[in-house]
Write a protein that holds these residues in place. Structure first.
Motif, PDB file in Angstrom:
ATOM      1  N   MET A   1     -11.754  -2.718  -2.002  1.00  0.00           N
ATOM      2  CA  MET A   1     -11.522  -4.047  -2.548  1.00  0.00           C
ATOM      3  C   MET A   1     -12.124  -5.136  -1.662  1.00  0.00           C
ATOM      4  O   MET A   1     -12.674  -6.113  -2.168  1.00  0.00           O
ATOM      5  CB  MET A   1     -10.013  -4.285  -2.703  1.00  0.00           C
ATOM      6  N   LEU A  60      -5.923  -9.730  -2.929  1.00  0.00           N
ATOM      7  CA  LEU A  60      -5.204  -8.620  -3.546  1.00  0.00           C
ATOM      8  C   LEU A  60      -5.568  -7.263  -2.955  1.00  0.00           C
ATOM      9  O   LEU A  60      -4.982  -6.248  -3.353  1.00  0.00           O
ATOM     10  CB  LEU A  60      -5.488  -8.596  -5.054  1.00  0.00           C
ATOM     11  N   SER A  61      -6.529  -7.230  -2.037  1.00  0.00           N
ATOM     12  CA  SER A  61      -7.018  -5.949  -1.514  1.00  0.00           C
ATOM     13  C   SER A  61      -5.920  -5.066  -0.910  1.00  0.00           C
ATOM     14  O   SER A  61      -6.003  -3.826  -1.025  1.00  0.00           O
ATOM     15  CB  SER A  61      -8.139  -6.191  -0.495  1.00  0.00           C
ATOM     16  N   PHE A  63      -3.047  -4.540  -2.029  1.00  0.00           N
ATOM     17  CA  PHE A  63      -2.109  -4.087  -3.052  1.00  0.00           C
ATOM     18  C   PHE A  63      -2.667  -2.995  -3.959  1.00  0.00           C
ATOM     19  O   PHE A  63      -1.946  -2.504  -4.833  1.00  0.00           O
ATOM     20  CB  PHE A  63      -1.671  -5.277  -3.912  1.00  0.00           C
ATOM     21  N   GLY A  64      -3.912  -2.619  -3.812  1.00  0.00           N
ATOM     22  CA  GLY A  64      -4.458  -1.577  -4.666  1.00  0.00           C
ATOM     23  C   GLY A  64      -5.945  -1.419  -4.497  1.00  0.00           C
ATOM     24  O   GLY A  64      -6.601  -2.234  -3.834  1.00  0.00           O
ATOM     25  N   ASN A  65      -6.487  -0.381  -5.120  1.00  0.00           N
ATOM     26  CA  ASN A  65      -7.913  -0.088  -5.011  1.00  0.00           C
ATOM     27  C   ASN A  65      -8.732  -0.702  -6.134  1.00  0.00           C
ATOM     28  O   ASN A  65      -9.950  -0.594  -6.135  1.00  0.00           O
ATOM     29  CB  ASN A  65      -8.134   1.431  -4.988  1.00  0.00           C
ATOM     30  N   ALA A  70      -3.941  -3.745  -8.532  1.00  0.00           N
ATOM     31  CA  ALA A  70      -3.422  -4.637  -7.493  1.00  0.00           C
ATOM     32  C   ALA A  70      -2.561  -5.733  -8.101  1.00  0.00           C
ATOM     33  O   ALA A  70      -1.515  -6.100  -7.539  1.00  0.00           O
ATOM     34  CB  ALA A  70      -4.583  -5.236  -6.708  1.00  0.00           C
ATOM     35  N   THR A  73       0.804  -4.163  -8.971  1.00  0.00           N
ATOM     36  CA  THR A  73       1.608  -3.929  -7.770  1.00  0.00           C
ATOM     37  C   THR A  73       2.193  -5.225  -7.228  1.00  0.00           C
ATOM     38  O   THR A  73       3.376  -5.288  -6.854  1.00  0.00           O
ATOM     39  CB  THR A  73       0.741  -3.257  -6.688  1.00  0.00           C
ATOM     40  N   ARG A  89       2.117  -2.844   3.804  1.00  0.00           N
ATOM     41  CA  ARG A  89       0.805  -2.858   3.148  1.00  0.00           C
ATOM     42  C   ARG A  89      -0.251  -3.576   3.987  1.00  0.00           C
ATOM     43  O   ARG A  89      -1.373  -3.775   3.537  1.00  0.00           O
ATOM     44  CB  ARG A  89       0.911  -3.529   1.777  1.00  0.00           C
TER      45      ARG A  89
END
Length: 321
Positions: A1, A60-61, A63-65, A70, A73, A89
């Motif tokens: 991300m 947002l990196s 929080f998800g791929n 993201a 999440t 996180r």
């Protein structure tokens, strides 16, 4: 991300500085104005997505791929007030700052567009009221030969040779406004070229283009791309209106009418409310005096393909990476 965020930031920089500087003077804009207009719209949309998307993706990196996951999440963390998990996180203040920056930029662009639209609509309504009070419909009274297309064309009693269009909510509600000074100076053929030019502005809805780029400029006036984009769109819409007039009238009549008509001036508020750019640039006059060869099919396809790619790349990166 984070890599995606840096890619979007790099794209935003390229579309904000070097690309508009080159496109502003690119020769092909004179050869095929509509192709250049498509490219400018793609640059504006892609640049806006990249400018807003880069900080949001970076924020947002943790929080998800991917951007959708993201968002989900983060929404769940906010919903269940799971703020203790932020440290797990590895969320830093820079991520929060970037996320807020992206949201503020998006809100700023949307609010500026809404504010510009409201101001222009109000100014246009006031201008229409003045035209209704001070003008009369253009009709053939038998004293001089007039062109056929006089519907929704009004005359104001003023010595200066003026011509502009006043957009409406629909094409049926639009007006073309001429001054008495213009009618006294132009031949019927030249007057017909002026009316055809203005009606092309209305028919192709050029006021929407100028409104969008004016809002873009007002939101981010310090960016070269917004300044060059606004100037380019005003010039390109005039070239497109010239091409529309040339479909019905001679090049000589159009040139003479342009030489006679008073330009609309540099006031953006007036240009937006009346739909009148009045931009008479050297490039515009040169293409009327010595028409250049239009872009060939391969070159047109290449520019249109580039425009499509500019829209697809940031959109694809945001949604599917």
């Amino acid at each position: 991300m984070e890599t995606l965020a840096f890619l979007l930031a790099a794209l935003a920089v390229v579309l904000a500085i070097p690309v508009p500087k080159w496109l502003h003077t690119a020769r092909f804009r004179v050869r095929s104005p509509w192709v250049a207009m498509v490219l400018w719209q793609a640059i504006a949309l892609a640049g806006g997505l990249a400018i807003i998307g880069a900080p949001i993706v970076y924020g947002l990196s943790p929080f998800g791929n991917s951007l959708p996951s993201a968002f989900v999440t983060l929404a769940e963390a906010v919903r269940y007030e799971d703020y203790a998990g932020l440290e797990e996180r590895d969320v830093h203040p820079s991520h929060i700052f970037a996320l807020c920056l992206g949201a503020l930029l998006a809100a700023h662009l949307l609010l500026t567009l809404a504010r510009t639209f409201y101001r222009v609509r109000s100014a246009r309504r006031r201008h229409r009221e003045m035209v209704n009070l001070l003008s009369t419909p253009l009709t053939d009274d038998g004293t001089q030969a007039l062109p056929d297309r006089l519907t929704d064309t009004h005359v104001i009693e003023h010595e200066a040779p003026l011509a502009y269009c006043l957009p409406g909510r629909t094409n049926a509600g639009a007006l073309t406004v001429l001054s008495r000074g213009l009618l006294d100076q132009l031949s019927p053929e030249e007057l017909g070229a002026v009316i055809a030019h203005e009606k092309t502005h209305l028919r192709q809805r050029h006021h929407f283009l100028t409104l969008a780029f004016e809002a873009w400029y007002r939101a981010l006036p310090w960016l070269p791309t917004t300044r060059y984009g606004r100037e380019a769109v005003l010039e390109l819409t005039e070239m497109l209106a010239d091409d529309g007039a040339l479909g019905e009238h001679s090049r000589t009549d159009l040139l003479r009418s342009i030489a006679t008509t008073t330009p609309g001036g540099e006031d953006p508020e007036q240009q937006l409310s009346t739909g009148q750019g009045g931009i008479i640039t050297g490039a515009r006059l040169q293409r009327l005096i010595a028409p250049p060869e239009p872009l060939g099919p391969v070159a047109r396809a290449a520019v249109l393909g580039l425009s499509a790619a500019l829209l697809a790349v940031p959109t694809g990166l945001l949604l599917f990476s």
